[in-house]
Design a protein around this motif. Structure first.
Motif, PDB file in Angstrom:
ATOM      1  N   UNK A 154       0.764  -1.307   0.088  1.00  0.00           N
ATOM      2  CA  UNK A 154      -0.080  -0.123   0.013  1.00  0.00           C
ATOM      3  C   UNK A 154       0.829   1.323   0.027  1.00  0.00           C
ATOM      4  N   UNK A 155       0.656   2.093  -1.087  1.00  0.00           N
ATOM      5  CA  UNK A 155       1.485   3.473  -1.228  1.00  0.00           C
ATOM      6  C   UNK A 155       0.549   4.622  -1.364  1.00  0.00           C
ATOM      7  N   UNK A 156       1.360   5.590  -0.898  1.00  0.00           N
ATOM      8  CA  UNK A 156       0.759   6.968  -0.978  1.00  0.00           C
ATOM      9  C   UNK A 156       1.683   7.744  -2.093  1.00  0.00           C
ATOM     10  N   UNK A 157       0.810   8.414  -2.908  1.00  0.00           N
ATOM     11  CA  UNK A 157       1.332   9.120  -4.038  1.00  0.00           C
ATOM     12  C   UNK A 157       0.910  10.689  -3.856  1.00  0.00           C
ATOM     13  N   UNK A 158       1.891  11.670  -3.802  1.00  0.00           N
ATOM     14  CA  UNK A 158       1.243  13.231  -3.952  1.00  0.00           C
ATOM     15  C   UNK A 158       1.542  13.483  -5.395  1.00  0.00           C
ATOM     16  N   UNK A 159       0.259  13.970  -6.006  1.00  0.00           N
ATOM     17  CA  UNK A 159       0.313  14.363  -7.510  1.00  0.00           C
ATOM     18  C   UNK A 159      -0.384  15.647  -7.325  1.00  0.00           C
ATOM     19  N   UNK A 160      -0.297  16.573  -8.512  1.00  0.00           N
ATOM     20  CA  UNK A 160      -0.910  17.971  -8.863  1.00  0.00           C
ATOM     21  C   UNK A 160      -1.657  17.378 -10.106  1.00  0.00           C
ATOM     22  N   UNK A 161      -2.973  18.021 -10.137  1.00  0.00           N
ATOM     23  CA  UNK A 161      -3.509  17.880 -11.401  1.00  0.00           C
ATOM     24  C   UNK A 161      -3.144  19.364 -12.430  1.00  0.00           C
ATOM     25  N   UNK A 162      -3.819  18.826 -13.636  1.00  0.00           N
ATOM     26  CA  UNK A 162      -3.329  20.080 -14.369  1.00  0.00           C
ATOM     27  C   UNK A 162      -3.584  21.517 -14.033  1.00  0.00           C
ATOM     28  N   UNK A 190       8.583   4.837 -18.461  1.00  0.00           N
ATOM     29  CA  UNK A 190       7.401   5.116 -19.301  1.00  0.00           C
ATOM     30  C   UNK A 190       6.194   3.982 -18.921  1.00  0.00           C
ATOM     31  N   UNK A 191       5.226   4.496 -18.764  1.00  0.00           N
ATOM     32  CA  UNK A 191       3.909   3.446 -18.526  1.00  0.00           C
ATOM     33  C   UNK A 191       4.043   2.946 -17.118  1.00  0.00           C
ATOM     34  N   UNK A 192       5.004   3.465 -16.108  1.00  0.00           N
ATOM     35  CA  UNK A 192       5.085   2.769 -14.766  1.00  0.00           C
ATOM     36  C   UNK A 192       4.873   3.878 -13.955  1.00  0.00           C
ATOM     37  N   UNK A 193       4.699   3.290 -12.434  1.00  0.00           N
ATOM     38  CA  UNK A 193       4.663   4.373 -11.416  1.00  0.00           C
ATOM     39  C   UNK A 193       6.088   4.879 -11.055  1.00  0.00           C
ATOM     40  N   UNK A 194       6.103   6.156 -10.641  1.00  0.00           N
ATOM     41  CA  UNK A 194       7.280   6.607 -10.068  1.00  0.00           C
ATOM     42  C   UNK A 194       7.783   5.866  -8.828  1.00  0.00           C
ATOM     43  N   UNK A 195       9.166   6.028  -8.965  1.00  0.00           N
ATOM     44  CA  UNK A 195       9.628   5.455  -7.971  1.00  0.00           C
ATOM     45  C   UNK A 195      10.937   6.440  -6.935  1.00  0.00           C
ATOM     46  N   UNK A 206      -2.393   3.886  -3.533  1.00  0.00           N
ATOM     47  CA  UNK A 206      -2.661   2.760  -4.342  1.00  0.00           C
ATOM     48  C   UNK A 206      -2.321   1.260  -3.745  1.00  0.00           C
ATOM     49  N   UNK A 207      -3.213   0.346  -4.169  1.00  0.00           N
ATOM     50  CA  UNK A 207      -2.867  -0.986  -3.554  1.00  0.00           C
ATOM     51  C   UNK A 207      -2.323  -1.879  -4.717  1.00  0.00           C
ATOM     52  N   UNK A 208      -1.154  -2.458  -4.631  1.00  0.00           N
ATOM     53  CA  UNK A 208      -0.737  -3.372  -5.543  1.00  0.00           C
ATOM     54  C   UNK A 208      -0.648  -2.605  -7.090  1.00  0.00           C
ATOM     55  N   UNK A 209      -0.220  -1.189  -6.941  1.00  0.00           N
ATOM     56  CA  UNK A 209      -0.090  -0.303  -7.991  1.00  0.00           C
ATOM     57  C   UNK A 209      -1.046   0.172  -8.729  1.00  0.00           C
ATOM     58  N   UNK A 210      -2.371  -0.361  -8.193  1.00  0.00           N
ATOM     59  CA  UNK A 210      -3.525   0.114  -8.694  1.00  0.00           C
ATOM     60  C   UNK A 210      -4.160   1.235  -7.785  1.00  0.00           C
ATOM     61  N   UNK A 211      -4.463   2.664  -8.164  1.00  0.00           N
ATOM     62  CA  UNK A 211      -5.035   3.740  -7.431  1.00  0.00           C
ATOM     63  C   UNK A 211      -6.333   2.964  -6.764  1.00  0.00           C
TER      64      UNK A 211
END
Length: 596
Positions: A48-56, A489-494, A65-70
């Protein structure tokens, strides 16, 4: 909200205490969840991960995310489920149905207008203004969008079903969905058979019975045409099978084909996906992979070899199999002693050995429509046309214990991850808020007690009272923990600790005064060392080999005869578009007019 590209700031694992807190917040936000469903929603042991993002538009969003799925996104302390979550819990939110063509508008950023809502004969669910709702397609209970009701049910009907019905926050096929495995909605039977839905479906196409993991004709018309990057292969194949079962015209075929079709239909969708993975796996090993290709990155094996072995009209989707992860599938094959997989560099697995004499490989027969020669040729063509995307690498900084007093005023604690611009803004705001700018010379900053403890050595604390702005910022960056975020490309940030190692290019001397070019750390940038060696070998007509890195057990390097730095520079800088700062040793190229 996520109709345009997102900016990912940071990613980290959710700790045990935060996991329990999140579970309590989910239980409060969605009280209809049973304890069992809540444990499945926020599992105890799964990743289980938490990602900080900004919308456009610059909105700050927290994504879980759980198993890389939000599975959840949080905006202004309000939790919202994603479509991935609603496919697992379709009754979590009150749902309103629309027609498949409307989905394209919603995915493009439009809100759902009331004329686009299908009115069921059983009536709408009772909702109030501001209620969080799901949007489905006619004939399928799997939600494709999440939105907030702009009116209550009573107001919708009183308005004659005109006006804006729902403000859409997130949809299937938007950029938040793209952070996951990009799977397509399952087909779920309506909880109550609605004559209006059935009548509408018959107008579009002959109605077919709803079976688990089959594609509704209406869904096919909308979703298959709207898919941005993925084809709903399973939906298309299963849809064809159902038409055959319902007596729709079938293609001419012999009795054996019909028997085989019936046998396939009797298997569950998961069993069918397992069989498809096994077929493509052995097909790729038998026809496409050679001993000279090893070691081979597992991601390259899946992308460039197994995918091309997939029959037309079908699509490999590991999430729909019993393995759930490709690494687990390979572990199963390794347990059967078909191949051997090793982690040659941290976090990067490669196939290092294949037993081509294994009974399963020898017994495998290439399906009709494929041949070994054509498959090998297709593989070469595909490899040549395979476009490489340089990873996005962003330097980050972690707040250390010593620097915590300087950053706590801005709400950051030990371990907080910040970008360089955020660090600069925090320092500048701190200096201004505490009025530390020197009145006589604004290029200097007065050193208070906190700056003294955080930025000065013990020998300097009694001598330095002012610091230049540049010196102040550079000292701050030096005392923060270096991190970097890499996005393939096509993957979640690490996010990884330290500074990323550059691609190292050196010239080594061998016997008889021969020179070889040695290249290391290609895997860190998503490059397959064997692929790079093959390309260089063809271009410069010199022998290239893959050898272990001296002093290590699980890392490899490319060695090629002669000083080939000119060719390497052209490949890495011009073709692969890697920044020069991540390549070390280009200055060792031979000077013009001199012998290499």
């Amino acid at each position: 909200m996520f109709a345009k590209a997102l900016r990912v700031r940071a990613s980290s694992a959710v700790k045990g205490s935060d996991r329990r807190k999140l579970r309590a917040e989910v239980a409060a936000a969605f009280p209809d969840l049973s304890p069992e469903q809540l444990a499945e929603f926020i599992p105890n042991k799964e990743e289980l991960n938490v990602i900080k993002i900004y919308s456009h538009k610059g909105e700050a969003v927290t994504v879980y995310t759980n198993s890389k799925n939000p599975i959840l996104f949080e905006v202004e302390k309000a939790l919202y489920p994603t479509v991935y979550t609603l496919w697992a819990f379709p009754d979590l939110l009150p749902a309103f149905a629309t027609w498949p063509p409307v989905l394209q508008k919603l995915a493009g950023g439009a809100d759902l207008m009331l004329p686009g809502v299908a009115v069921p004969s059983s009536g709408f669910p009772r909702v109030e203004r501001g209620t969080l709702c799901a949007v489905t397609l006619l004939g399928n209970r799997a939600p494709v969008a999440v939105g907030v009701a702009n009116m209550s049910t009573t107001e919708m009907l009183a308005a004659g079903m005109k006006g804006k019905g729902f403000a859409i926050l997130h949809t299937y096929m938007d950029y938040l969905w793209e952070l996951g495995d990009k799977s397509s909605p399952p087909t779920l039977a309506p909880s109550v058979a609605d004559p209006a839905v059935k009548e509408s479906a018959e107008d579009e196409e002959e109605q077919e019975p709803v079976i688990s993991c089959t594609a509704d004709p209406l869904q096919q018309v909308g979703i298959a045409d709207l898919s941005l990057k993925e084809q709903d292969g399973c939906a298309r194949v299963m849809g064809k099978e159902e038409l055959n079962e319902n007596g729709a015209p079938e293609r001419p075929g012999d009795d054996s084909a019909e028997v085989q079709q019936e046998a396939e239909d009797s298997r569950t969708p998961q069993e069918q996906m397992d069989a498809l993975f096994s077929q493509c796996f052995f097909h790729a090993l038998k026809c496409k992979v050679k001993k000279s290709d090893l070691p081979l990155l597992t991601s390259t094996f899946l992308r460039s070899h197994m995918f091309s072995c997939c029959p037309a009209g079908q699509q490999l989707d590991i999430k729909k199999s019993s393995y759930k992860k490709f690494s687990k599938f390979l572990q199963c094959m390794q347990h059967q002693k078909v191949l051997q997989v090793k982690e040659l560099s941290k976090g990067v697995e490669s196939i290092v050995e294949v037993d081509w004499k294994h009974p399963d490989i020898k017994a495998f027969t290439v399906p009709e429509g494929f041949s070994s020669a054509t498959a090998a040729q297709e593989s070469k063509t595909e490899d040549r046309g395979q476009s490489y995307h340089a990873p996005e690498i962003i330097p980050l900084y972690g707040v250390s214990a010593k620097m915590t007093p300087l950053f706590q005023e801005s709400g950051h604690r030990k371990g907080s991850i910040l970008s360089s611009s955020e660090v600069r803004n925090i320092i500048i705001n701190y200096v201004k808020a505490n009025e530390l700018v020197d009145e006589t010379n604004k290029n200097f900053v007065k050193v208070n007690a906190i700056l003294c403890d955080c930025l000065l050595d013990k020998s300097e604390q009694d001598e330095i009272t002012n610091l230049k702005w540049d010196d102040l910022l550079s000292r701050c960056f030096e005392r923060l923990q270096p991190l970097y975020q890499v996005t393939f490309f096509g993957q979640e940030p690490i996010v990884r600790k330290g500074n990323i190692e550059p691609i190292s290019i050196t010239i080594a001397q061998r016997s008889s005064n021969k020179k070889v070019t040695v290249i290391k750390n290609l895997e860190l940038y998503g490059l397959d060392p064997q692929c790079v060696a093959n390309i260089l070998q063809q271009r410069v007509q010199a022998s290239a080999t893959i050898t272990p890195v001296p002093g290590t057990k699980d890392r490899v390097q490319v060695q090629i005869q002669g000083n080939q730095i000119h060719h390497l520079a052209k490949m890495l800088l011009e073709e692969y578009q890697l920044p020069r700062k991540y390549i070390q040793g280009l200055e060792k190229a031979p000077k013009p007019g001199r012998k290499k």
